[in-house]
Motif scaffolding. Structure first.
Motif, PDB file in Angstrom:
ATOM      1  N   ALA A 504       0.829  -1.203   0.000  1.00 34.37           N
ATOM      2  CA  ALA A 504       0.000   0.000   0.000  1.00 34.37           C
ATOM      3  C   ALA A 504       0.865   1.255   0.000  1.00 34.37           C
ATOM      4  CB  ALA A 504      -0.925   0.002   1.214  1.00 34.37           C
ATOM      5  N   PRO A 505       0.494   2.259  -0.806  1.00 37.53           N
ATOM      6  CA  PRO A 505       1.280   3.511  -0.824  1.00 37.53           C
ATOM      7  C   PRO A 505       1.372   4.165   0.550  1.00 37.53           C
ATOM      8  CG  PRO A 505      -0.222   3.424  -2.682  1.00 37.53           C
ATOM      9  CD  PRO A 505      -0.583   2.273  -1.805  1.00 37.53           C
ATOM     10  N   SER A 506       0.301   4.084   1.343  1.00 36.21           N
ATOM     11  CA  SER A 506       0.338   4.704   2.668  1.00 36.21           C
ATOM     12  C   SER A 506       1.409   4.082   3.551  1.00 36.21           C
ATOM     13  CB  SER A 506      -1.029   4.559   3.347  1.00 36.21           C
ATOM     14  OG  SER A 506      -1.382   3.177   3.474  1.00 36.21           O
ATOM     15  N   VAL A 507       1.781   2.823   3.258  1.00 34.37           N
ATOM     16  CA  VAL A 507       2.800   2.134   4.055  1.00 34.37           C
ATOM     17  C   VAL A 507       4.193   2.502   3.575  1.00 34.37           C
ATOM     18  CG1 VAL A 507       3.729  -0.113   4.713  1.00 34.37           C
ATOM     19  CG2 VAL A 507       1.250   0.229   4.611  1.00 34.37           C
ATOM     20  N   ILE A 509       5.232   4.829   1.412  1.00 35.45           N
ATOM     21  CA  ILE A 509       5.549   6.257   1.339  1.00 35.45           C
ATOM     22  C   ILE A 509       5.964   6.767   2.714  1.00 35.45           C
ATOM     23  CG2 ILE A 509       4.599   8.554   0.946  1.00 35.45           C
ATOM     24  CD1 ILE A 509       5.225   7.083  -1.593  1.00 35.45           C
ATOM     25  N   ASP A 510       5.299   6.284   3.770  1.00 35.40           N
ATOM     26  CA  ASP A 510       5.664   6.691   5.129  1.00 35.40           C
ATOM     27  C   ASP A 510       7.071   6.193   5.472  1.00 35.40           C
ATOM     28  OD1 ASP A 510       5.037   7.744   7.829  1.00 35.40           O
ATOM     29  OD2 ASP A 510       5.177   5.634   8.384  1.00 35.40           O
ATOM     30  N   ASN A 551       3.063  14.628  -6.497  1.00 34.95           N
ATOM     31  CA  ASN A 551       3.102  14.915  -5.072  1.00 34.95           C
ATOM     32  C   ASN A 551       4.539  15.134  -4.610  1.00 34.95           C
ATOM     33  OD1 ASN A 551       0.216  14.393  -3.894  1.00 34.95           O
ATOM     34  ND2 ASN A 551       0.583  12.758  -5.382  1.00 34.95           N
ATOM     35  N   SER A 553       6.893  15.515  -1.098  1.00 36.71           N
ATOM     36  CA  SER A 553       6.844  15.198   0.329  1.00 36.71           C
ATOM     37  C   SER A 553       7.344  16.374   1.161  1.00 36.71           C
ATOM     38  CB  SER A 553       7.703  13.967   0.623  1.00 36.71           C
ATOM     39  OG  SER A 553       9.071  14.324   0.620  1.00 36.71           O
ATOM     40  N   THR A 585       1.291  18.793   0.854  1.00 35.39           N
ATOM     41  CA  THR A 585       0.283  18.706   1.909  1.00 35.39           C
ATOM     42  C   THR A 585       0.244  20.001   2.707  1.00 35.39           C
ATOM     43  OG1 THR A 585       1.852  17.760   3.468  1.00 35.39           O
ATOM     44  CG2 THR A 585       0.592  16.218   2.112  1.00 35.39           C
ATOM     45  N   ASP A 614      -4.825  17.723   0.325  1.00 39.00           N
ATOM     46  CA  ASP A 614      -5.492  17.331   1.582  1.00 39.00           C
ATOM     47  C   ASP A 614      -5.942  18.555   2.372  1.00 39.00           C
ATOM     48  OD1 ASP A 614      -4.896  14.757   0.866  1.00 39.00           O
ATOM     49  OD2 ASP A 614      -3.077  14.656   2.064  1.00 39.00           O
ATOM     50  N   ASP A 636      -9.895  17.603   0.729  1.00 42.01           N
ATOM     51  CA  ASP A 636      -9.627  16.233   1.145  1.00 42.01           C
ATOM     52  C   ASP A 636     -10.849  15.347   0.932  1.00 42.01           C
ATOM     53  OD1 ASP A 636      -7.666  14.435   2.580  1.00 42.01           O
ATOM     54  OD2 ASP A 636      -9.467  14.203   3.821  1.00 42.01           O
TER      55      ASP A 636
END
Length: 708
Positions: A504-507, A509-510, A551, A553, A585, A614, A636
């Motif tokens: 997952a990108p949320s995983v 990317i963090d 995007n 960061s 963001t 967001d 968002d």
């Protein structure tokens, strides 16, 4: 019993060792002197041999050249009397062994003798061959003789030649005589050196004895007194008196300093201990004091349970960034007072509290002898109290600051058997509380360790994933609500691992953000997206070009090199700057508003569009849009999802659109998954939209098909 050696004895030993070293050096010097004498003798012999040889050679070459010139006419006219007279004259010179005059065939014409016994014979000695063959002045050597020859020419015609042989024994006798004189002189000098070395050694002995007496009188005795005083101070008798005997030199100053030191050591000892074990800002115990107390408690636990609470103040960096470090210190003091009060009320009289540095506090609570009074219950109650107390606003500089705390709890001996492991587990549990949303507490479990290990493994696998082709870009179309036309796409990064499958990108990317890998992946993604966007324009039939949104960061923004990276990508790919939209963001921008504003202004000056992603989820509110240079905001998806059934979300979405338009800023709605959402957003004046109802993320080839 260990033998004790005093300073005087050590100095005697040192003097003895020094004398042995001196004797060894003297012996080495004498040996080296003898070697040098032999080397000088050899070098001199060689130099003399070379010098005498060169001198003899020059003498012979001059003599044979002159003789050859004098013999030209007599030899040409075969005047043996004249040839003989010249040969005998040359033969009479010192050290000349023979003179031979020969014709062009190498036959002897005259040898300087009366009877010319070898007349007409071919020269057949060892050097004759080279003499006959030589067409110019020629010199040869062997152990007994130096042979110098010269052809005799009339014009260019050779009529013969002449040889003169010089005896080498005379040269050697002269050389040996000279070397004997040099050897005798060197031996005389060596004997003088030995005498001086002996005198020097005797002087060293006298000097050593005098030094020993002076050291005993001036140093050893006072130092022995100082050592006795130091032993008393070491034993804790700080009032020891060290008499100086009225001395006014440096030793007397030292003894008086010892006396003053003994009276102040106790005071300094107490002060140093306080400073070493106390946090300077809060007055609480520091890391060192806590670790020593923790190890002591673990050693004396006797079966009692212990709980360690690792508390970290949430979002404390925001206070330092917005209000300054002085305000941050005030906030830390207030938090420390609240924690100290909560520990005193709930933690029990055996609880330990320490500040580990920064915004981290650690608490150790201990269970009672009663097994029913479980330490887990006590830790839970204390953690709940801390979350409530630290969640209350803090008044600083006339403003209310809302923070909170994330607490990790670990138990002894259930979770760990050592202080180091206990601290590590508490830190892991605290991090899980942060991940869970902050302002809460979590108990440590072994699954947390596995989560940390998985995260480390994921970071290792992510390194090089782009080069291995595991990472790829997909593009989600963005549509204009007025006419429904597709006007661009947002680039989204996807990772398909050969073993883990789709991550997952949320995983990831963090993970990339926290490990710093995003600073490598970011420029690669940006370059790939710009290259794909250039390909779109070449195949697009519609005259209106499509933009690509990428995007960025928070770490890339803080780096400060973003404008250079963007400029390089545009230059390398040839993409027009107005077709590149960068999405940042809201929280990344407001973290350092001045720095972010300067970077965004530079990007916009290049022609690049900047969007605030967001929007509505951060701390800034709409007021920040007046100070941050952006071209648009993206509402968002959490607000868009409930616009059909939640009046508050609809009102907030409508307000965002209206406020943005009043500032000349465009609005994109994310997460449009229903036709009703699309309709109401178009009705409220939203400019653009994207979501699954409009189009799923697709590969670049599939996106090219959408344009046909």
């Amino acid at each position: 019993m260990k033998l004790r050696m005093g300073l005087q004895a050590r100095f005697l030993v040192l003097m003895g060792v020094a004398m042995l070293v001196v004797l060894a050096l003297v012996a080495l010097l004498l040996n080296r002197q003898e070697q040098m004498r032999r080397e000088v003798e050899g070098v001199s012999r060689q130099a003399m041999r070379t010098m005498v040889g060169q001198s003899l050679r020059r003498q012979g070459e001059v003599a044979v050249t002159q003789l050859a010139a004098a013999l030209t006419n007599p030899l040409y006219y075969s005047d043996l009397d004249a040839v003989g007279a010249l040969a005998r004259s040359a033969l009479a010179a010192p050290d000349v062994r023979y003179v031979i005059v020969f014709d062009e065939e190498g036959k002897v014409v005259h040898d300087g003798s009366e009877d010319i016994a070898h007349y007409g014979r071919h020269m057949d000695d060892a050097m004759a061959k080279e003499v006959i063959a030589s067409k110019q002045l020629h010199t040869q050597f062997d152990d007994r003789v130096m042979d110098v020859s010269m052809p005799i020419l009339i014009g260019q015609e050779r009529v013969g030649g002449v040889r003169i042989g010089y005896d080498m024994q005379g040269m050697r006798r002269f050389q040996e005589a000279s070397v004997d004189k040099l050897r005798s002189r060197l031996e005389t000098l060596g004997q003088r050196h030995v005498i001086w070395v002996g005198v020097l050694g005797a002087g060293l002995l006298v000097f050593g004895a005098l030094s020993l007496w002076l050291i005993q009188r001036l140093l050893v005795r006072p130092i022995r007194r100082l050592a006795e005083s130091a032993q008393e101070i070491e034993a804790g008798h700080f009032d020891t008196i060290t008499p100086a005997d009225g001395r006014n030199d440096e030793v007397g100053d030292l003894m008086r300093a010892f006396d003053r030191m003994s009276r102040s050591l106790a005071r300094h000892d107490r002060e140093i201990r306080r400073m070493a074990y106390t946090d300077a800002l809060t007055g609480l115990a520091n890391r060192l004091a806590f670790r020593e107390a923790l190890d002591e408690r673990l050693d004396q636990s006797s079966g009692r349970q212990l709980a360690l609470l690792f508390a970290d103040i949430d979002d404390f960096k925001r206070v330092n960034d917005t209000l300054g470090h002085d305000a941050g210190d005030d906030v830390l003091l207030e938090c420390a007072h609240r924690i100290e009060s909560a520990v005193a009320r709930v933690g029990g009289e055996d609880a330990l509290l320490a500040r580990f540095g920064g915004d981290e506090f650690v608490i150790l609570v201990q269970g009672k002898d009663d097994p029913l009074d479980e330490v887990r219950t006590l830790a839970t109650k204390l953690a709940e109290t801390l979350v409530v107390d630290l969640g209350k606003p803090v008044e600083v500089q006339g403003r209310q600051v809302f923070l909170g705390t994330s607490i990790g709890i670990t138990l002894f001996p259930e979770d760990a058997a050592s202080g180091t492991t206990l601290m590590k587990n508490g830190d892991i549990a605290m991090y899980q509380a942060k991940v869970a949303g902050k302002n809460c507490f979590r108990f440590y479990s072994r699954a947390m360790n596995q989560a940390v290990e998985r995260r480390v493994h994921l970071e290792q696998e992510l390194r090089g994933a782009w080069d291995r082709g595991e990472l790829s870009l997909v593009y989600q179309p963005v549509f204009r609500l007025v006419d429904g036309a597709m006007i661009g796409a947002e680039a989204l990064l996807r990772w398909r691992h050969p073993e883990l499958g789709f991550v997952a990108p949320s995983v990831f990317i963090d993970v990339a953000e926290q490990s710093g890998l995003i600073e490598v992946l970011g420029p690669q993604v940006l370059h790939a997206a710009c290259s794909d966007a250039v390909a779109w324009q070449k195949t697009r039939k519609d005259p209106e070009p499509l933009f690509v949104a990428v995007n960025v960061s928070p770490r890339q923004l803080r780096n400060g090199d973003l404008p250079n990276v963007v400029s390089a990508c545009l230059r390398d790919t040839g993409l027009s700057a107005d077709l590149l939209h960068l999405e940042l963001t809201e929280t990344a921008v407001i973290g350092d508003e001045l720095h972010a504003s300067a970077l965004l202004s530079e990007l916009r000056g290049m022609g690049v569009r900047v969007w605030l992603d967001d929007f509505g989820t951060g701390f800034s509110g709409l007021s920040h849009l007046r100070r941050v240079p952006v071209d648009g905001v993206k509402i968002d998806r959490s607000f868009v999802a409930d616009v059909l059934r939640d009046p508050d979300d609809l009102a907030l979405t409508t307000a965002i659109i209206a406020m943005a338009h009043s500032l000349g800023i465009l609005v994109v709605a994310e997460g449009v998954e229903k036709e009703g959402q699309y309709s109401i957003l178009r009705e409220r004046g939203c400019d653009f939209a994207q979501g699954y109802w409009l189009g799923h993320p697709v590969t670049v080839d599939e996106f090219l098909q959408l344009q046909r």
